[in-house]
Motif scaffolding. Structure first.
Motif, PDB file in Angstrom:
ATOM      1  N   GLU A  41      -3.476   1.033  -5.794  1.00 33.14           N
ATOM      2  CA  GLU A  41      -4.440   1.322  -4.739  1.00 33.14           C
ATOM      3  C   GLU A  41      -3.763   1.459  -3.373  1.00 33.14           C
ATOM      4  OE1 GLU A  41      -7.771  -1.328  -4.448  1.00 33.14           O
ATOM      5  OE2 GLU A  41      -8.580  -0.255  -2.698  1.00 33.14           O
ATOM      6  N   GLN A  42      -2.802   0.594  -3.124  1.00 34.39           N
ATOM      7  CA  GLN A  42      -2.134   0.615  -1.829  1.00 34.39           C
ATOM      8  C   GLN A  42      -1.440   1.954  -1.583  1.00 34.39           C
ATOM      9  OE1 GLN A  42       0.192  -2.941  -1.622  1.00 34.39           O
ATOM     10  NE2 GLN A  42      -0.329  -3.278   0.510  1.00 34.39           N
ATOM     11  N   PHE A  43      -0.811   2.454  -2.631  1.00 35.98           N
ATOM     12  CA  PHE A  43      -0.113   3.731  -2.521  1.00 35.98           C
ATOM     13  C   PHE A  43      -1.091   4.849  -2.198  1.00 35.98           C
ATOM     14  CE2 PHE A  43       1.339   7.713  -4.358  1.00 35.98           C
ATOM     15  CZ  PHE A  43       2.554   7.869  -3.707  1.00 35.98           C
ATOM     16  N   ILE A  44      -2.202   4.887  -2.927  1.00 37.48           N
ATOM     17  CA  ILE A  44      -3.215   5.923  -2.708  1.00 37.48           C
ATOM     18  C   ILE A  44      -3.758   5.824  -1.282  1.00 37.48           C
ATOM     19  CG2 ILE A  44      -5.502   6.749  -3.405  1.00 37.48           C
ATOM     20  CD1 ILE A  44      -3.824   7.328  -5.702  1.00 37.48           C
ATOM     21  N   ARG A  45      -4.061   4.608  -0.857  1.00 37.71           N
ATOM     22  CA  ARG A  45      -4.614   4.420   0.485  1.00 37.71           C
ATOM     23  C   ARG A  45      -3.613   4.840   1.555  1.00 37.71           C
ATOM     24  NH1 ARG A  45      -9.130   1.591   1.389  1.00 37.71           N
ATOM     25  NH2 ARG A  45      -8.327   1.202   3.465  1.00 37.71           N
ATOM     26  N   GLY A  46      -2.341   4.543   1.313  1.00 38.31           N
ATOM     27  CA  GLY A  46      -1.298   4.907   2.269  1.00 38.31           C
ATOM     28  C   GLY A  46      -1.124   6.408   2.367  1.00 38.31           C
ATOM     29  N   PHE A  47      -1.421   7.096   1.273  1.00 38.17           N
ATOM     30  CA  PHE A  47      -1.244   8.544   1.256  1.00 38.17           C
ATOM     31  C   PHE A  47      -2.438   9.283   1.856  1.00 38.17           C
ATOM     32  CE2 PHE A  47      -1.243  12.724  -0.942  1.00 38.17           C
ATOM     33  CZ  PHE A  47      -0.031  13.193  -0.443  1.00 38.17           C
ATOM     34  N   LEU A  48      -3.603   8.638   1.862  1.00 42.18           N
ATOM     35  CA  LEU A  48      -4.840   9.299   2.315  1.00 42.18           C
ATOM     36  C   LEU A  48      -4.735  10.013   3.663  1.00 42.18           C
ATOM     37  CD1 LEU A  48      -7.900   7.094   1.264  1.00 42.18           C
ATOM     38  CD2 LEU A  48      -7.290   9.387   0.482  1.00 42.18           C
ATOM     39  N   PRO A  49      -4.134   9.389   4.692  1.00 41.48           N
ATOM     40  CA  PRO A  49      -4.064  10.088   5.987  1.00 41.48           C
ATOM     41  C   PRO A  49      -3.260  11.378   5.922  1.00 41.48           C
ATOM     42  CG  PRO A  49      -3.530   7.745   6.240  1.00 41.48           C
ATOM     43  CD  PRO A  49      -3.578   8.028   4.771  1.00 41.48           C
ATOM     44  N   LYS A  50      -2.342  11.493   4.960  1.00 39.31           N
ATOM     45  CA  LYS A  50      -1.503  12.694   4.852  1.00 39.31           C
ATOM     46  C   LYS A  50      -2.136  13.748   3.955  1.00 39.31           C
ATOM     47  CE  LYS A  50       1.903   9.934   3.969  1.00 39.31           C
ATOM     48  NZ  LYS A  50       2.974   9.029   3.858  1.00 39.31           N
ATOM     49  N   LEU A  51      -3.158  13.326   3.240  1.00 43.11           N
ATOM     50  CA  LEU A  51      -3.748  14.194   2.228  1.00 43.11           C
ATOM     51  C   LEU A  51      -4.604  15.300   2.851  1.00 43.11           C
ATOM     52  CD1 LEU A  51      -4.106  14.424  -0.898  1.00 43.11           C
ATOM     53  CD2 LEU A  51      -6.144  13.025  -0.632  1.00 43.11           C
TER      54      LEU A  51
END
Ligand SMILES: [Zn+2]
Length: 129
Positions: A41-51
């Motif tokens: 989850e942390q990885f996905i959340r960290g990527f969200l702003p770049k998505l």
């Protein structure tokens, strides 16, 4: 190549460097493989702003995966919906493009994907400064 990677790729030919029409690259003749990955989850959340949400949704839909909603999660929300998290995890990390092509929507340059690896190299005359 995962869709997460695809979401970060834009055409870098010299004719496209100054346009905003060089993204997302259009997938063609793709061969897909589903490979299970551990949820993070942390990885996905960290990527969200770049998505780039719209690009991800249209790409996934073009590949036949209609699981993503039109509107992405609000990055300021502290909690990500459990169902959406799972869907994102699957779309971003578990769908692999093994073979195929990516076509620039602006200059029509074709980038090959072989054995899961995108070849982003350009010919000498396409690089320029
Ligand atoms: Zn291009």
């Amino acid at each position: 190549m995962r869709l997460l990677t695809h979401n970060l790729l834009a055409c870098h030919a010299k004719t496209c460097a100054t346009t905003s029409n060089n993204f997302p690259l259009i997938l063609k003749d793709v061969q897909l493989e589903q490979i299970e990955a551990e949820e993070n989850e942390q990885f996905i959340r960290g990527f969200l702003p770049k998505l780039e949400w719209n690009a991800l949704v249209s790409t996934a839909r073009a590949l036949g995966d209609t699981s993503l909603p039109d509107k992405g999660p609000d990055p300021s929300e502290p909690m990500l919906d459990e169902g959406l998290l799972r869907t994102l995890h699957h779309v971003l990390l578990e769908i692999h493009i093994v073979e195929g092509q990516m076509v620039c929507p602006n200059c029509s340059h074709v980038y090959q994907i072989r054995s899961g690896i995108p070849n982003m190299l350009l010919a000498e005359h396409e690089i320029g400064k």
